[in-house]
Structure formats: structure tokens, C-alpha cells
Design a protein around this motif. Structure first.
Motif, PDB file in Angstrom:
ATOM      1  N   ASP A 187       0.977  -1.144   0.059  1.00 50.98           N
ATOM      2  CA  ASP A 187       0.055   0.141   0.056  1.00 50.98           C
ATOM      3  C   ASP A 187       0.978   1.303   0.131  1.00 50.98           C
ATOM      4  O   ASP A 187       0.490   2.365  -0.894  1.00 50.98           O
ATOM      5  CB  ASP A 187      -0.943  -0.005   1.268  1.00 50.98           C
ATOM      6  N   ALA A 188       1.923   1.264   0.870  1.00 50.40           N
ATOM      7  CA  ALA A 188       2.601   2.467   0.816  1.00 50.40           C
ATOM      8  C   ALA A 188       3.396   2.528  -0.554  1.00 50.40           C
ATOM      9  O   ALA A 188       3.701   3.950  -0.941  1.00 50.40           O
ATOM     10  CB  ALA A 188       3.767   2.156   1.987  1.00 50.40           C
ATOM     11  N   PHE A 189       3.879   1.606  -1.015  1.00 55.08           N
ATOM     12  CA  PHE A 189       4.710   1.781  -2.415  1.00 55.08           C
ATOM     13  C   PHE A 189       3.749   2.443  -3.407  1.00 55.08           C
ATOM     14  O   PHE A 189       4.164   3.425  -4.071  1.00 55.08           O
ATOM     15  CB  PHE A 189       4.861   0.279  -2.807  1.00 55.08           C
ATOM     16  N   PHE A 190       2.554   1.967  -3.548  1.00 55.13           N
ATOM     17  CA  PHE A 190       1.651   2.564  -4.611  1.00 55.13           C
ATOM     18  C   PHE A 190       1.218   3.802  -4.249  1.00 55.13           C
ATOM     19  O   PHE A 190       0.643   4.824  -4.906  1.00 55.13           O
ATOM     20  CB  PHE A 190       0.531   1.487  -4.845  1.00 55.13           C
ATOM     21  N   ASP A 191       1.181   4.161  -2.913  1.00 57.41           N
ATOM     22  CA  ASP A 191       0.937   5.425  -2.413  1.00 57.41           C
ATOM     23  C   ASP A 191       1.847   6.736  -2.852  1.00 57.41           C
ATOM     24  O   ASP A 191       1.486   7.764  -2.935  1.00 57.41           O
ATOM     25  CB  ASP A 191       0.482   5.282  -0.978  1.00 57.41           C
ATOM     26  N   THR A 192       3.142   6.116  -2.557  1.00 59.67           N
ATOM     27  CA  THR A 192       4.185   7.234  -2.814  1.00 59.67           C
ATOM     28  C   THR A 192       5.026   7.041  -3.512  1.00 59.67           C
ATOM     29  O   THR A 192       6.176   8.030  -4.092  1.00 59.67           O
ATOM     30  CB  THR A 192       5.047   7.188  -1.194  1.00 59.67           C
ATOM     31  N   VAL A 193       5.259   5.917  -4.475  1.00 62.78           N
ATOM     32  CA  VAL A 193       6.251   5.767  -5.494  1.00 62.78           C
ATOM     33  C   VAL A 193       5.440   5.637  -6.890  1.00 62.78           C
ATOM     34  O   VAL A 193       4.552   5.157  -7.311  1.00 62.78           O
ATOM     35  CB  VAL A 193       6.931   4.266  -5.258  1.00 62.78           C
ATOM     36  N   MET A 194       6.176   6.402  -7.593  1.00 60.65           N
ATOM     37  CA  MET A 194       5.800   6.445  -9.126  1.00 60.65           C
ATOM     38  C   MET A 194       6.718   5.417  -9.907  1.00 60.65           C
ATOM     39  O   MET A 194       7.782   5.812  -9.980  1.00 60.65           O
ATOM     40  CB  MET A 194       6.356   7.910  -9.601  1.00 60.65           C
ATOM     41  N   VAL A 195       5.974   4.735 -10.461  1.00 69.74           N
ATOM     42  CA  VAL A 195       6.662   3.337 -11.040  1.00 69.74           C
ATOM     43  C   VAL A 195       7.388   3.848 -12.297  1.00 69.74           C
ATOM     44  O   VAL A 195       8.237   3.661 -12.696  1.00 69.74           O
ATOM     45  CB  VAL A 195       5.566   2.279 -11.306  1.00 69.74           C
ATOM     46  N   ASN A 196       6.298   4.463 -13.289  1.00 64.13           N
ATOM     47  CA  ASN A 196       6.719   5.132 -14.593  1.00 64.13           C
ATOM     48  C   ASN A 196       7.387   6.422 -14.465  1.00 64.13           C
ATOM     49  O   ASN A 196       7.010   7.356 -14.815  1.00 64.13           O
ATOM     50  CB  ASN A 196       5.607   5.023 -15.575  1.00 64.13           C
TER      51      ASN A 196
END
Length: 707
Positions: A666-675
Motif C-alpha cells: 500500500d505504501a509503495f503505490f501511495d508514494t512511488v511513481m513506477v513510470n
């Protein structure tokens, strides 16, 4: 419904085909009732009682009205711009349309407009008179006769000598009673009335006049000596069979055969069970032969003892009840004697030659135009069986496996199997034992056809398992390989049944057998077949499709099945444990969020050009965001535990450990821009997602659980 009465319709015919009778009876009654309901003549809760005997199809339907209620109907006429002129007067087109409906210009004020502008349309509200029962029943009767599932239609002439009609058997009478009144309808050249016929020989009067619809079953029983209801007749036969068996011996029971009971029920109108016997000398013949002879040829019920062993007594279901039944008993005993003598002769003749001596003759028996002879097939089954035996956890003696595969089809050339194909394999076991074969080999010869049908038992030993699996694999791979695939509801080679047999055996004993390797090794046996093309992927897809259907029938939820089979697990014996693990995972509070995250990961990877198989390395130097660092640490922490659980086959623990990933995901998708704009960061994050997906989807594709 007001004025509703019960309706009785009977079609009296010549003897109907017994195996089709139950279905014909139900279809006739249900179709009549459905058509009457559709016309508003029968209530939705009307009770439908079907009747079916050897010479009649009938239906009793409660709550049928003499006339259906009138219905308000909104009749669409035409666009307003076409029907009315600028002054609002009716145009000739509108008047013509009204005239066709039996109306004139006086109806114009009653017209109703709907819509606006060019879409404005003229309607008129009328009342459609409800159908009368005579007209509605005629429609229903025509529809029921047209829809009957008739196995084979007969064409016959009516009494006028000119007209020809078609039906399952010639019809000679039609009854249609609404309460006590005859409903005037016609079918198959017959006019309805209230007269029918009872038992050919034992009816008290003929014809039988029915006073009303509700007296049908009682009148036929009392005056016609006929039990009209198929279900009542079946129950009466079953009751008499049990009583006669008890009278013959306290520990005796009639053979349990629902299909035989149905067929006999369809052959008699007034059942009378009688006890008969045959010469004990015939019991030296394998009991399967004697039982099949009595059931298939004579429709008798053999009597078995408490151990399931055949006795020399059997039960006959007679259609007459004479005061002295001795002539009927003696006649049936006399008729069965030559049948049993034939079986005895075949058995004795067959044992004069060994099974092995018959094997070369299989080379002259065509198996399939493009797959060669049964002899060539036997060689392929032997090769596949030897291969399978090596993959079994505790391999059976390869000599036994090869011997059983060599002899498995030899009984096809015996007189007994030629007369009774249903005994193939069974007779092979008897003849192999007579030849001195090892009991495991003889048992495998019989068992290699198992499972023969849904719910049938599996082979008893690993020798039988190897040969049975090889036989079904040879059939599936060979026929798929020459293009003989099932299509729609057509499956002439029963490949769906063979696939289910393979699935059941692999689930039961296939811990060491991988499906792809198994099918590949089976394909190698066809190397010398010119028209053969390895069906690999297509056959595997077919097997998984059948597997999915089987699992859903067993009660597994479609989402659970899809999630597990999406990974195409190669060891089918593991699938039940995977399904159990998925169900336990779904009950976790974190399951919904993890499944949704898995689906999101899957969608991102599908659209990217990055690493997608989980094999890409995540570069620790390119982990810059705290959330992605935390996710890598969480994956690294649970990896040894999930790997250990997965290796041990504890899939439930392996999936439950994933719950610890919810917060870092959850934290990854909330704060990290994959692209990310930086290509290096983007590739590294895609590699991380691929690693996450691989870790989450080892047991099942969890994205399939997302709503």
C-alpha cells in the motif's frame, strides 16, 4: 382463477420405446403445461402430473380455466406525421390501418400519442379477448407433439387409407377432459373424447369411459388393471422385488440397476414379480457373464447373496397376474437356459486359447484409419505405460506393467467379448488368471478401462494405474493428433470422458507426474504415424477446461478455480491443496487489498516493456524511495519462509505469509511513481513489481480473486 377445473389429456398409442418413455412422459406433460400457462389458461402454481405407460402418454394439470382473461393491448399504429394531416384529421393510411384492426374513423379520438417531434407515434388501446380452452389446448397440444424428444419417428397411414402422419408410434386414441367436459381438440388424425383402453388382457371392461379428469389414475387402475404413473409403477416394482428377494432368502437382494428398473417399468402396465431359478452348473461361468445375459437379453433381476455373489435364482417382472403363475415361471426358466448355455459355451471355448496367442490377431483389427490397427495401438500403450511407471513415486514392477499392457486388448478377439462388448477387460482378467498370469497383471487388464464413467472406481494397483493412464493418454493424444477433436455436443470418441479419467487418476496417484512431460512422452509413441501432429498445447488446454468443470461441480467457487488453474499447475494432484489454500487466503482481512494490488501489478507489467517474469534483478543502488526500500526488505524477509512452505507443499501457510506484505505494498503505490522519467529507476521498479508478482502468484494467480 374463476371457474378453473383440472385438465386431463391422454394420447393412447401402440407400445412406446421403453428407454425413451420416462423422458417422453415428462416432456409431454411439461410442454402442455408451459403452453397453457403462456396463454393464461393455467396458473403459475398449477400442479402438473405426468403419466407414462407402455401404451400411453398423459398429463393431469390443475387450475385450468375455460377461457383466459382478456388483456389490455397497446397497439402501435404509425408515426403521427403519417397518420394525421396538418389539421389533425386521419389520413387514408391511418383509416386503412384501423380497418385492418376492425375499427373505423370513430376510433380516432381514442388514439394516444407518444414521443415528440418526428418521433411522435400513434397508439390505440384495445382489449384482446382471452383464448378459449379449446383453441388454447389445440395450440398447446400441437406444440407439445412437435417438441417431443422422439428418438426415431414412424410414418403411418390413418384409417382413411390416404392420410399419413408421423409420430413415435401409431396413435389410436385421444382424451381431453376439463373437469367432466370433453375439450374438442384434434391430434394425429384423432378427435378427442373420454374413452381409453386398459391392460391388453386383464382390463375389466373395454373401452374404459372416464367420468372426469380427476378419476383418470383410479379408473385405469380399477377398471383397466393399469398403473398409469411411471413413478408409482417403478416404486411398486421395487417394492415387489425386495419382497420377493426376502421370500427367496433372508440374505438375498436383487441386483441394483436403476437403468434396468426404468426399462422394465416402461415395459409393463401391471407389474407382477415372480421368483425363478436356473441350473446351478451355470454358476461355474463368471458371474458378470450370467448377470449381463439375464439383464441385457431378458430384463431379469439376478439375485445376489450378502457377499455380492450371484445365486441361481432370479426375479422376473411379468405383465400379467394369473391365478397360477407356474406356467409363466416355467416359461421364463426355459427361455433363459439357452442364453446361459451360450455364455457357458463361449467361456469354455475361449479358454482353449491363451490371451497371448490372440495378441498377433490384433494387428488385423482396425483401430482408426489414420492411427492403424489395435496391434499398433497396443505397442504405443506399452511404451507409454513403461514411461508412466518410471514417474510413479514407488514404481511398480516394469515387467508386470509391460505384460498387462501387452495383454490388455487381447480379449477383444474372444467369443464372449464379441457377444458382450461390455465385458471387455473383465473377461481378460478371468482368462489371464486361467493362463497363470500374476494376479496384479490380471487385475490391471480389467482395471485399464477404469474409470469407465463418472463416479466409477479407479484402478486398484499401480500396475493398473500405469496401464489405464497409458490407454487413455494414447486415445487422447492420438485422436487429437490426427484432428479428431470434440466439437460442440459431438464427442464420438468420448474424449471428454477420457480426459476426466486422466484427471481423476492424476489427482489420485500422480504426485510425480507433470502433465506437460506426460503428454510429451505420450506423443513420442506416435513418431511413426505419418499424419500425426503433436497436440501438446491444444490437448493441455482441453484437459484444463475439463478440470475446471469438474472442480466447479465438486463445489469449488469459480474464482478459486480460475485463480489456481490460471497458472496451469503441472502436477494435478497438488490442485486440491492449492484450492484449499486459496480459500483460506480469501478469508484473511488483507486478501481483498492484496488481490487488487496483484491485479494492478499485472496490468502495469502488461503495458510495460520491463521485466515480466520475475527473473530481473532489483538494483539496490537504485532504490531511492523509502517505500520501495521497505517493500524489498519485506519481500526478502518472507521469502525464505514462503519458499520453505511452498517446497513442503504447505500452500496455505505460503499464502497466509503474504498478509505481511499489505502495508508495504500500500505504501509503495501511495508514494512511488513506477513510470518514473528516469529510465533506470523505471526499469528497476518494474523489476521489483515483477519480483513481487512472482512471489505472490506461486500458488495461484491472486489477481483472479479481485472483484
Amino acid at each position: 382463477m374463476p371457474d378453473a377445473s383440472n385438465l386431463l389429456v391422454e394420447l393412447f398409442t401402440e407400445e412406446l420405446p421403453p428407454k425413451a418413455l420416462p423422458l417422453l412422459g415428462r416432456a409431454f406433460a411439461e410442454c402442455l403445461a408451459a403452453a397453457l400457462r403462456a396463454q393464461g389458461l393455467a396458473a403459475a402454481d398449477s400442479i402438473v402430473t405426468p403419466y407414462a405407460s407402455p401404451r400411453r402418454l398423459a398429463a393431469h394439470i390443475t387450475g385450468v380455466c375455460p377461457k383466459a382473461a382478456d388483456k389490455a393491448v397497446a397497439q402501435k399504429l404509425m408515426p403521427a406525421s403519417v397518420g394525421l394531416d396538418a389539421r389533425g384529421a386521419p389520413t387514408p393510411a391511418l383509416l386503412k390501418k384501423l380497418g385492418a384492426l376492425g375499427l373505423d374513423a370513430a376510433a380516432v379520438p381514442r388514439l394516444r400519442r407518444e414521443g415528440e417531434g418526428k418521433a411522435e407515434t400513434l397508439f390505440i388501446d384495445t382489449v384482446a379477448a382471452g383464448s378459449t380452452l379449446a383453441a388454447g389446448l389445440q395450440t398447446a397440444l400441437n406444440e407439445a407433439l412437435a417438441k417431443l424428444p422422439i428418438p426415431k419417428v414412424m410414418a403411418y397411414q390413418l384409417l382413411d387409407g390416404w392420410s399419413t402422419v408421423k409420430f413415435v408410434r401409431p396413435a389410436h386414441g385421444l382424451v381431453a377432459l376439463h373437469g367432466a367436459n370433453v375439450v374438442p381438440v384434434e391430434a394425429l388424425g384423432l378427435q378427442s373424447g373420454r374413452s381409453t383402453h386398459g391392460h391388453r388382457f386383464e382390463a375389466l371392461i373395454d373401452p374404459i369411459v372416464l367420468p372426469n379428469a380427476d378419476s383418470y389414475a383410479t379408473t385405469l387402475r380399477e377398471q383397466g388393471a393399469v398403473i398409469a404413473s411411471f413413478e408409482e409403477r417403478r416404486a411398486e416394482i421395487e417394492r415387489q422385488l425386495q419382497a420377493a428377494a426376502q421370500q427367496a432368502g433372508a440374505d438375498l437382494r436383487p441386483i441394483d440397476d436403476a437403468a434396468l428398473l426404468d426399462e422394465v417399468t416402461a415395459l409393463v402396465e401391471r407389474p407382477n414379480v415372480l421368483l425363478c431359478q436356473f441350473d446351478r452348473a451355470f454358476l461355474d461361468v463368471p458371474q458378470e457373464c450370467l448377470i449381463l445375459t439375464m439383464k441385457a437379453n431378458q430384463k431379469y433381476f439376478p439375485l445376489l447373496d450378502a457377499a455380492g455373489k450371484l445365486t441361481n435364482q432370479f426375479l422376473v417382472v411379468s405383465n400379467i397376474r394369473p391365478a397360477d403363475p407356474s406356467a409363466v415361471i416355467e416359461g421364463n426358466e426355459r427361455v433363459v437356459r439357452p442364453r446361459l448355455a451360450d455364455a457357458q459355451f463361449f467361456f469354455n471355448q475361449d479358454r482353449k486359447r491363451t490371451l497371448e496367442s490372440r495378441v498377433p490377431g490384433l494387428g488385423k483389427v482396425v483401430y482408426h484409419a489414420r492411427l492403424g490397427s489395435q496391434g499398433e495401438r497396443v505397442q504405443r500403450v506399452r511404451a507409454i505405460a513403461r514411461s508412466i511407471a518410471m514417474h510413479i513415486v514407488l514404481p511398480p514392477d516394469p515387467e508386470f506393467v509391460d505384460r498387462a499392457a501387452l495383454l490388455a486388448k487381447a480379449d477383444l478377439l474372444t467369443d464372449m467379448v464379441g457377444e458382450f462388448p461390455e465385458l471387455q477387460g473383465i473377461m481378460g482378467r478371468y482368462y489371464a488368471l486361467h493362463d497363470g498370469a500374476n494376479p496384479l497383471v490380471a487385475e490391471a487388464i480389467e482395471d485399464h478401462y477404469k474409470p469407465r464413467f463418472a463416479g466409477d472406481v479407479l484402478p486398484r494397483s499401480d500396475v493398473g494405474f500405469a496401464v489405464a493412464l497409458a490407454d487413455k493418454a494414447e486415445t487422447l493424444v492420438g485422436l487429437f493428433g490426427v484432428g479428431e477433436k470434440p466439437s460442440g455436443d459431438k464427442d464420438p470418441f468420448a474424449l471428454r470422458r477420457h480426459a476426466l479419467g486422466v484427471i481423476r487418476m492424476l489427482m489420485d496417484r500422480g504426485d510425480g507426474i507433470e502433465l506437460t512431460i506426460f503428454l510429451s512422452e505420450a506423443s513420442e509413441a506416435f513418431a511413426q504415424v505419418p499424419s500425426f501432429s503433436d497436440p501438446g498445447a491444444a490437448l493441455q488446454e482441453f484437459i484444463f477446461d475439463r478440470f475446471a468443470n469438474l472442480l466447479r461441480e465438486q463445489g469449488w467457487v469459480a474464482q478459486e478455480v480460475d485463480a489456481v488453474l490460471a497458472l496451469k499447475p503441472q502436477i494435478l494432484a497438488q490442485v486440491p491443496r492449492r484450492l484449499t489454500a486459496v480459500r483460506a487466503f480469501s478469508a484473511l482481512p488483507e486478501a481483498e487489498a492484496l488481490a487488487a494490488a496483484n491485479k494492478r501489478v499485472s496490468n502495469i507489467l502488461k503495458k510495460s516493456e520491463g521485466v515480466k517474469d520475475g527473473s530481473g534483478l532489483v538494483d539496490g543502488k537504485l532504490l531511492v524511495e523509502p517505500a520501495e526500500i521497505a517493500l524489498v526488505q519485506a519481500l526478502t524477509a518472507i521469502n525464505p519462509q514462503t519458499e520453505a512452505a511452498y517446497t513442503q507443499g504447505d500452500y496455505t501457510v505460503a499464502l497466509k505469509l503474504l498478509a505481511g506484505l499489505k502495508a508495504p505494498i500500500d505504501a509503495f503505490f501511495d508514494t512511488v511513481m513506477v513510470n518514473a522519467n528516469d529510465p533506470g529507476l523505471r526499469a528497476n521498479r518494474l523489476a521489483l513489481l515483477a519480483r513481487l508478482q512472482a512471489a505472490m502468484n506461486r500458488v495461484a494467480d491472486l489477481s483472479r480473486l479481485a472483484a
